[in-house]
Design an enzyme around this catalytic site. Sequence first.
Site, mmCIF file in Angstrom:
data_model
loop_
_atom_site.group_PDB
_atom_site.id
_atom_site.type_symbol
_atom_site.label_atom_id
_atom_site.label_comp_id
_atom_site.label_asym_id
_atom_site.label_seq_id
_atom_site.Cartn_x
_atom_site.Cartn_y
_atom_site.Cartn_z
ATOM 1 C CE LYS A 1 -1.812 3.130 2.387
ATOM 2 N NZ LYS A 1 -1.915 4.171 1.375
ATOM 3 C CB SER B 1 3.184 10.446 10.449
ATOM 4 O OG SER B 1 2.021 9.658 10.555
ATOM 5 N N GLY C 1 2.301 5.400 12.873
ATOM 6 C CA GLY C 1 3.125 4.313 13.410
ATOM 7 C C GLY C 1 2.551 3.779 14.711
ATOM 8 C CD GLU D 1 13.252 2.915 10.382
ATOM 9 O OE1 GLU D 1 13.441 4.050 10.888
ATOM 10 O OE2 GLU D 1 13.878 1.911 10.733
ATOM 11 C CB CYS E 1 12.567 10.324 7.807
ATOM 12 S SG CYS E 1 13.230 9.011 6.820
ATOM 13 C CD GLU F 1 9.664 14.116 10.536
ATOM 14 O OE1 GLU F 1 8.622 13.474 10.732
ATOM 15 O OE2 GLU F 1 10.688 13.631 10.028
HETATM 16 P P1 ADP Z 1 2.917 11.196 5.961
HETATM 17 O O1 ADP Z 1 2.814 12.329 6.910
HETATM 18 O O2 ADP Z 1 4.278 10.878 5.482
HETATM 19 O O3 ADP Z 1 1.871 11.231 4.875
HETATM 20 P P2 ADP Z 1 1.400 9.006 7.080
HETATM 21 O O4 ADP Z 1 1.770 8.218 8.286
HETATM 22 O O5 ADP Z 1 0.104 9.748 7.085
HETATM 23 O O6 ADP Z 1 2.636 9.938 6.871
HETATM 24 O O7 ADP Z 1 1.433 8.110 5.785
HETATM 25 C C1 ADP Z 1 2.335 7.048 5.569
HETATM 26 C C2 ADP Z 1 1.585 5.860 5.001
HETATM 27 O O8 ADP Z 1 0.655 5.396 5.994
HETATM 28 C C3 ADP Z 1 0.738 6.187 3.773
HETATM 29 O O9 ADP Z 1 0.776 5.098 2.869
HETATM 30 C C4 ADP Z 1 -0.650 6.369 4.357
HETATM 31 O O10 ADP Z 1 -1.678 6.147 3.434
HETATM 32 C C5 ADP Z 1 -0.642 5.301 5.430
HETATM 33 N N1 ADP Z 1 -1.662 5.512 6.469
HETATM 34 C C6 ADP Z 1 -2.185 6.691 6.888
HETATM 35 N N2 ADP Z 1 -3.122 6.477 7.831
HETATM 36 C C7 ADP Z 1 -3.194 5.141 8.047
HETATM 37 C C8 ADP Z 1 -3.957 4.280 8.903
HETATM 38 N N3 ADP Z 1 -4.864 4.769 9.750
HETATM 39 N N4 ADP Z 1 -3.732 2.963 8.841
HETATM 40 C C9 ADP Z 1 -2.814 2.440 8.005
HETATM 41 N N5 ADP Z 1 -2.072 3.187 7.158
HETATM 42 C C10 ADP Z 1 -2.247 4.515 7.162
#
Ligand code: ADP
Length: 480
Positions: free
Chosen positions: A173, A227, A231, A248, A282, A381
């Site tokens: 994904k 993020s 995480g 990460e 990062c 960050e």
């Molecule tokens: P960024 O700030 O780098 O966009 P995110 O953590 O929002 O960081 O996104 C990193 C990845 O995690 C993306 O592929 C995003 O679609 C996915 N993501 C965001 N929210 C969720 C969630 N609730 N569950 C699983 N994956 C998610």
Amino acid sequence: MTERRPLWIDGQPVSGAGERADINPSDTADTIAVHAEAGRAEAEAAIAAAKAAAPAWALSGPQTRHDILKTAGDEILARRDEIGRLLAREEGKTLKEGIGETVRAGQVFLFFAGETLRQTGDVLPSVRPGIEVQVTREPVGAVGVITPWNFPMAIPAWKIAPALAHGNTVVFKPAELVPGCAWAMTEILHRAGLPPGVLNLVTGPGRVVGQAMLDAPALDAITFTGSTATGRLIAEACVRHHRKFQLEMGGKNPLVVLDDADLDLAVAAALDGAFFSTGQRCTASSRLIVTEGIHNRFVERLAEAMRALTVDDALKPGTEIGPVVDETQLAQNLRYLDIARAEGGNLRAGGERLSRATEGFYLSPALITDTTPAMTINREEVFGPIASVLRVPDYEAALNAANDTEFGLSAGICTSSLKHASHFRRHVEAGMVMVNLPTAGVDYHVPFGGRKRSSFGPREQGAYAREFFTTVKTAYTRPG
Ligand code: ADP
């Protein structure tokens, strides 16, 4: 005509529950392609396909896996200009950076092609006479790969290649903003000979597709980069399901500049570490911690070098800093600049939204001086072309400031003192340390990862990747 790109489930192109246009951040009138977006049903089908394909792929053997990864790596390298261009057009880093990242992804596939042939195990005598012990590694199973937008080729490569090399199947994904690179990589791997179900691509929103992956008992492990907030959600879900996970997340990486540093080198390290790839790394050097004696000269020279940077369309020759990835991220950058000023920081250079020939998310690299450790700009960050400067009296204060953060990914020091460099290497709380180098920019054959809230679980990349993507079995045999 705009191309339409499907999902990829069980070896088949599949249309999704919805669609999303892939927009160029250098020119919002440019739609690169329209990508299918998975809903919960497609995500569940992808997970089921990965689970079903796992037993056969686990037994496929090193030669098959080597040949597929090698073919894919060779193709990525051969198409570096074209895929690098797609990357720059989709994510906004410069063409040179996009090609460089594509080359890195190709190298990662070739490295892990080699890893398939470097499997090891131990045969040793038991403490009980007459019994043999074998320690071997087996694949984990079906692995969820959730990736961010900032390295749309390199990060998926350094998760998918070791997953496949070590005999796991994958549900991939990618981030919503970069479906094009994800599609290109998936398509290349299928043509290289991956059997159906071994790699499944489910582009789509995190809260739908990502959430379906977190909820699925069938996934045996999840590897994530993104993020800290997401995480944490992933960690909670994986603990609930007794599932292996690797995270990460953020960084607030310090670059210490001591009085005895080579000024040219320190300015170059800060410029690269803080602002290249539009600061969207990062490992970016977001806190510049500078001792008294060199502070003014360093700030002067850095501000001058920043003002000379060409911020423009990522694909235009001569561009050194591409646009920010999207409007939301740009608004967040500007908000952090407002907060920094309101809390007493001085905007010494940049920090302005820029207009260019095309409509895009352009921001001049920003330097905030006269900051204190407690300010928001030194705690959270930002993930953009913004760095803060902290003035400190001496090395000890610099080391304390470097460690005064909840993150611990990368840390750098510019100095000509072996004593201080050695002490810093040992005592800075970070997974990666750089001496007279930018905090960003890593090799692919050695471990990558951090401490504190930056990372969780085994390291990524190099031979260390096997810790996450395999599980150890200890077998006792009484022969005969
Ligand atoms: P960024 O700030 O780098 O966009 P995110 O953590 O929002 O960081 O996104 C990193 C990845 O995690 C993306 O592929 C995003 O679609 C996915 N993501 C965001 N929210 C969720 C969630 N609730 N569950 C699983 N994956 C998610």
